[in-house]
Design an enzyme around this catalytic site. Structure first.
Site, PDB file in Angstrom:
ATOM      1  N   ASP A  33       1.878  -9.007 -16.109  1.00  0.00           N
ATOM      2  CA  ASP A  33       0.979  -7.852 -16.114  1.00  0.00           C
ATOM      3  C   ASP A  33       0.732  -7.500 -17.577  1.00  0.00           C
ATOM      4  OD1 ASP A  33      -0.490  -5.551 -15.456  1.00  0.00           O
ATOM      5  OD2 ASP A  33       1.311  -4.315 -15.471  1.00  0.00           O
TER       6      ASP A  33
ATOM      7  N   GLU B   2      -2.245 -11.056 -14.024  1.00  0.00           N
ATOM      8  CA  GLU B   2      -3.157 -10.052 -13.477  1.00  0.00           C
ATOM      9  C   GLU B   2      -4.345  -9.910 -14.415  1.00  0.00           C
ATOM     10  OE1 GLU B   2      -2.458  -6.176 -11.028  1.00  0.00           O
ATOM     11  OE2 GLU B   2      -2.202  -5.723 -13.152  1.00  0.00           O
TER      12      GLU B   2
ATOM     13  N   ASP C  86       4.956  -1.339 -14.946  1.00  0.00           N
ATOM     14  CA  ASP C  86       4.470  -2.637 -15.441  1.00  0.00           C
ATOM     15  C   ASP C  86       5.328  -3.765 -14.864  1.00  0.00           C
ATOM     16  OD1 ASP C  86       2.580  -1.636 -17.742  1.00  0.00           O
ATOM     17  OD2 ASP C  86       4.472  -0.598 -18.067  1.00  0.00           O
TER      18      ASP C  86
END
Length: 157
Positions: free
Chosen positions: A7, A66, A139
């Site tokens: 992420d 992501e 996160d």
């Protein structure tokens, strides 16, 4: 098979390594890379060095990242794109390929709702992997969710 979920962020880059064997998922490790330096070049180097260490230590087979969320201000989007470009290049050098998932795809894969809150995603991460402790910051749970999403795509239909 070991899957690294990432992420990307401009201050913290969440990561998670999930083992996917015989339709069973388990968390190997998760955390975040704290980006503390102020110069962009140093930030990118720190990020890439940390990624190299993860790839060396955990013998990753697949990587899932992501996609960037475009709700940020333009400067943040540009910085995230630079980080993501550096990550992508390093992953291509080391692994050969990677998969990308939008936040909507990740949320839908874990909760069934593409507009789910981050807290709902974190709840499902804990439930799917039988994690009892809190996962902070978010996160980290986002990175785990990216890895789980990728693992679900690898399952035979």
């Amino acid at each position: 098979m070991r899957i690294l979920g990432i992420d990307p962020g401009s201050r913290k880059c969440g990561y998670a390594i999930v083992s996917h064997t015989s339709n069973k998922l388990s968390l190997i490790t998760a955390g975040f890379i704290n980006i503390t330096t102020t110069r962009l070049q140093e930030q990118i180097l720190d990020l890439i060095e940390a990624l190299d260490c993860l790839l060396d230590r955990y013998e990753v087979h697949e990587v899932a990242i992501e996609d960037i969320f475009f709700g940020y201000n333009p400067k943040s989007v540009i910085k995230l794109a630079q980080f993501r470009g550096a990550l992508s290049l390093k992953i291509l050098e080391r692994i050969g390929n990677f998969s990308e998932y939008t936040p909507l795809q990740v949320k839908k894969a874990l909760t069934g709702n593409g507009k789910a809150a981050k807290e709902q995603v974190a709840f499902m991460v804990k439930r799917l992997l039988n994690i009892t402790s809190e996962i902070k910051p978010l996160d980290i749970s986002d990175a785990i969710a990216v890895a789980i999403t990728h693992a679900q795509r690898l399952k035979p239909h």
